[in-house]
Design a protein around this motif. Structure first.
Motif, mmCIF file in Angstrom:
data_model
loop_
_atom_site.group_PDB
_atom_site.id
_atom_site.type_symbol
_atom_site.label_atom_id
_atom_site.label_comp_id
_atom_site.label_asym_id
_atom_site.label_seq_id
_atom_site.Cartn_x
_atom_site.Cartn_y
_atom_site.Cartn_z
ATOM 1 N N GLU A 100 0.811 -1.224 0.000
ATOM 2 C CA GLU A 100 0.000 0.000 0.000
ATOM 3 C C GLU A 100 0.843 1.273 0.000
ATOM 4 O O GLU A 100 0.300 2.368 -0.121
ATOM 5 N N ASP A 101 2.165 1.135 0.107
ATOM 6 C CA ASP A 101 3.043 2.293 -0.040
ATOM 7 C C ASP A 101 3.349 2.587 -1.498
ATOM 8 O O ASP A 101 3.979 3.608 -1.813
ATOM 9 N N THR A 102 2.917 1.718 -2.383
ATOM 10 C CA THR A 102 3.148 1.916 -3.813
ATOM 11 C C THR A 102 2.443 3.176 -4.285
ATOM 12 O O THR A 102 1.229 3.333 -4.103
ATOM 13 N N ALA A 103 3.204 4.078 -4.874
ATOM 14 C CA ALA A 103 2.653 5.366 -5.317
ATOM 15 C C ALA A 103 3.758 6.176 -5.978
ATOM 16 O O ALA A 103 4.940 5.824 -5.899
ATOM 17 N N MET A 104 3.353 7.270 -6.602
ATOM 18 C CA MET A 104 4.310 8.281 -7.033
ATOM 19 C C MET A 104 4.530 9.199 -5.841
ATOM 20 O O MET A 104 3.559 9.690 -5.247
ATOM 21 N N TYR A 105 5.770 9.422 -5.504
ATOM 22 C CA TYR A 105 6.110 10.264 -4.361
ATOM 23 C C TYR A 105 6.640 11.611 -4.856
ATOM 24 O O TYR A 105 7.513 11.662 -5.728
ATOM 25 N N TYR A 106 6.097 12.660 -4.274
ATOM 26 C CA TYR A 106 6.466 14.017 -4.651
ATOM 27 C C TYR A 106 6.982 14.771 -3.424
ATOM 28 O O TYR A 106 6.512 14.550 -2.311
ATOM 29 N N CYS A 107 7.915 15.672 -3.648
ATOM 30 C CA CYS A 107 8.253 16.596 -2.577
ATOM 31 C C CYS A 107 7.765 17.989 -2.970
ATOM 32 O O CYS A 107 7.612 18.297 -4.160
ATOM 33 N N ALA A 108 7.507 18.762 -1.959
ATOM 34 C CA ALA A 108 7.020 20.116 -2.155
ATOM 35 C C ALA A 108 7.521 20.984 -1.016
ATOM 36 O O ALA A 108 7.781 20.493 0.087
ATOM 37 N N VAL A 109 7.661 22.268 -1.271
ATOM 38 C CA VAL A 109 8.006 23.206 -0.208
ATOM 39 C C VAL A 109 6.836 24.150 -0.002
ATOM 40 O O VAL A 109 6.025 24.360 -0.900
#
Length: 125
Positions: free
Chosen positions: A91-100
């Motif tokens: 369930e951790d499968t995903a596209m991961y993004y960072c943002a400020v």
């Protein structure tokens, strides 16, 4: 103008680990209340916050599913933010993004347009 570049994604088996990196360059709006957050989006689901860190004092917050498994950190220059992910689950499968964005009340509010392109994490059983 702020630019963010994520890296470190990949395919791992259940229980494995990955460390995501977010390189931040450029200048913000000078307010000083900056935070960096990691978000993820799985197919067909809404984007959700995973973890965030306040550059001012290193305060960190985590979504419940990440607590105890993920650790967010920054280097001393605050231009690299990491997400150490252990005990990964499908369930951790995903596209991961960072943002400020701006930190307020213990929450990181991403600034519009200050997102990276994402890095894919796939956890298989």
């Amino acid at each position: 103008h702020v630019q963010l570049v994520e890296s470190g994604g990949g395919s791992v088996q259940v229980g494995g680990s990955l460390t995501l990196s977010c390189a931040v360059s450029g200048n913000g709006d000078g307010s000083g209340y900056w935070c960096t957050g990691w978000f993820r989006q799985a197919p067909g689901q809404e984007r959700e916050g995973v973890a965030a860190i306040y550059s001012g004092d290193g305060s960190a917050i985590y979504t419940d599913s990440a607590k105890g498994r993920f650790t967010i950190s920054q280097d001393n220059n605050k231009d690299m933010t990491y997400l150490q992910m252990n005990s990964l689950k499908p369930e951790d499968t995903a596209m991961y993004y960072c943002a400020v964005g701006h930190w307020g009340g213990g929450v990181c509010y991403p600034a519009a347009g200050y997102w990276g392109q994402g890095t894919q994490v796939t956890v298989s059983s």
